[in-house]
Design an enzyme around this catalytic site. Sequence first.
Site, PDB file in Angstrom:
ATOM      1  N   CYS B 130      -0.307  -2.618  -3.273  1.00 18.60           N
ATOM      2  CA  CYS B 130      -0.564  -1.632  -2.216  1.00 18.60           C
ATOM      3  C   CYS B 130      -1.969  -1.027  -2.296  1.00 18.60           C
ATOM      4  CB  CYS B 130       0.476  -0.520  -2.267  1.00 18.60           C
ATOM      5  SG  CYS B 130       0.780   0.163  -3.909  1.00 18.60           S
ATOM      6  N   HIS B 243      -0.736   6.476  -0.061  1.00 17.26           N
ATOM      7  CA  HIS B 243      -1.716   6.597  -1.137  1.00 17.26           C
ATOM      8  C   HIS B 243      -3.069   6.989  -0.547  1.00 17.26           C
ATOM      9  CE1 HIS B 243       1.262   4.802  -3.552  1.00 17.26           C
ATOM     10  NE2 HIS B 243       0.758   3.604  -3.759  1.00 17.26           N
TER      11      HIS B 243
END
Lengths: 347, 347
Positions: B130, B243
Site C-alpha cells: 500500500c 495512509h
Amino acid sequence: MSSQVRVAILGATGAVGAELLELLESRNFPLTHLKLLASPRSAGRTLQFRGESLPVEAVGEDSFKEVDLVLASAGGSTSKAWASKAVEQGAVVVDNSSAFRMNPDVPLVIPEVNPEAAAKHKGIIANPNCTTILMAVAVWPLHQVQPIQRIVVATYQSASGAGRRAMEELKAQAQAILQEQTPPTESFPYPLAFNLFPHNSPLNDQGYCEEEMKMVNETRKIFNDPQIRISATCVRVPVLRAHSEAINLEFAQPMSVATAKELLANAPGVRLVEDWQANYFPMPIDATGKDDVLVGRIRQDLSHPSGLEIWLSGDQIRKGAALNAVQIAELLVERNWLKPATAMMAY
Amino acid sequence: MSSQVRVAILGATGAVGAELLELLESRNFPLTHLKLLASPRSAGRTLQFRGESLPVEAVGEDSFKEVDLVLASAGGSTSKAWASKAVEQGAVVVDNSSAFRMNPDVPLVIPEVNPEAAAKHKGIIANPNCTTILMAVAVWPLHQVQPIQRIVVATYQSASGAGRRAMEELKAQAQAILQEQTPPTESFPYPLAFNLFPHNSPLNDQGYCEEEMKMVNETRKIFNDPQIRISATCVRVPVLRAHSEAINLEFAQPMSVATAKELLANAPGVRLVEDWQANYFPMPIDATGKDDVLVGRIRQDLSHPSGLEIWLSGDQIRKGAALNAVQIAELLVERNWLKPATAMMAY
C-alpha cells in the site's frame, strides 16, 4: 545571589505553566518568592506550590517589581506586551514564545547545546520551539563530532503543542467519533482524532509553515551554523502529548551507526531507546513526563553514503518547553548570569 | 472473453475483501460468476453482491476450477499455499500479498505506472504494498519527466494496514483510554490510540523493517529503475484508514514547483489538493473511500537545489490495495491478457 531568586511565572494557568510550577518544585529551584501571573480571565484562581496555595494574579504594570526572573509561557503577544516591562523593572525573562527567538540581541538557548550563549543576554533569553529543542538535543552530539550538512525531518506533533484546551479537544473529538457524532473543532481547523494534517501555522511564500521555519532558523542560530541546510515537514497527529520526529542526516563524512549510538548513549538530555529484538523504539507514551529525549532506530541511510536515519520522541511540554526554560533559569543562577551582562536592550 | 470472466475472491471476509466486492460491483466489472473464498473459519457466512446473497466457501483443492481470475487478499501464507494451485487450474491470480512481489517471474503492477508489465505474467501478477502504491502513483509522473535520484520518505500509516480487527482495536483502545482503562493490544504490540510507533514488521540487519524495504525494493521494480536510491521510515499512527506520506525528492536537475503541480494535476490516479489560503492539504479523513491519491504541499526543498517536498494521503484499502487489484484485473480483461502469455510457471 542564588539564595534570593524571586521568580514570576507569566502564563501560570496553561499547560506549560503547570509544568513550570511542578519543575520548580521537584527540581528544588532556589527561589525565595514565587509570583503567579496570568491574564485577567484566569486571575483569582489558586495553584499549589510546595504545599501552599498561591493566588494567580492578573499581570499588570507593577507585576515585575521585586522579581529577578520571569518564566514566560503565555504566547507571543503577551510576551511582546510584557517582557520589556519586566526587563525595565530589573528582571531577566526566559521567554517560551517565538516573539524574540530570532532577535540577534536575544540568546536562543538549549543548555545541553549552547549554554555559553546565555551569558550574553540583555534581559531576555528565548526558549526555542519544542520541535527544534527535541531535534537539536539529539543531533548536536553528532554534529559536534562530524559536521552535518543537511537535515530532512518529518514531525509527528501531539495536541499538547496547541495547549491544554487542544488536548481536551482531542479527547472530546475521539469520544464524539466513537459515538458517531460530529467532533468539535475549536482549537484545530480540522478534526485531529483518528486523523492528521500538516501543521496549521501560517505559510510563507515558499510553502513552508511557521513551525517548519522555526526548525530551520532556530536550529541554525542555536548551532551557530548558518550553513546547515534543513527542510522540515511538520504534521499534527492525534497524540495527546510528546512529539516524534523522523530525522534524515547527511554528514560531510560518513559516521558509523556504532559511533552515533555511542555518542547518543553518552549525550546529556538523551536516552538511547532501542530494543531491536522486541522492535521497541521511542514512542510518545513512553516519552510523556520524561526529561530526556528518547532517541533510537539509528540506521545507516540506504540512500546516501554519508547519511544516518534517527527517530525520536520527546515530551513537548517538558523538554520541549518548561524543562528547557527551567534549565536555562538554573544555568543563570549557577553561573551568576541572572543580571544582564551588558546594557539593557529596548526590545 | 471479457463477457465471460469467472472471478473468485480469496479472503473475501477481510477489510480488503469487502472493498474488492464493493469495487467489482460499483465499477461494473464484466464478470459472469463470482465465488467467495475464505478460511474454513469464515466459511458459511454470506455477503451481498449485486443484490444477491453469496455464500462464503472454505478454500479447497477444487476451488479454482472454472475460475478465470482470482483476486487474492488473504495474506502471504494463504497466497503461497493456493496461488500455484489456482494457476494450475487455469486461473490468473492478482495477489495482494507480499509473497510473490519480488519474484522476477511475477510482474508487480500499478496500472497508472507500468501497465505493460502485466502482459508478461505467467499466471500471477502481484499487487504492490500500500505505501509503495501511494508513493509511486504520486512520484511517477514527475520521475518520467525529470529523473529522480533519491527519495527520503516518512510515513503515517493507519490501523487499516493491519486489517479489519486492527481498526476495531484502535477504536476499543481509544474508548478504554478515555475511560482511564488499560487499552487492549492484540493486533498491535503497543497501544496505538493517542500514541504511535515505528512500523512493527520484522527488522533486517541494517535496521530497516520489512515495510520500509518494500518501499525501497518494490518502487525500484515498478519503476524498472534499480538505481533510484530510497530510504523510508514507516510509522503507525492512530488513524483508522488512509495512509499519509511526507516525501522528499532529489532530482537529477531541478524541477520547478509549477511544473510539478501541472504534472500532478494531470496525472492519472492523482488529485492535487492544495488550498494555500485555507492551509488545507491532503488528510486521511478526506482520502478515505476515495479512488485518487490526494497530493499537495508541493514545495521547493529549502535544503537542496534540485529537491522537492510533497505530501500525500491515500486510502490504504482502496488504491493501496483493492482498487489497484481491480484495476489490474480490468487491464487484463481490456487488453486480453487474462490467459498466461507464456508457459505457466511453477511458483
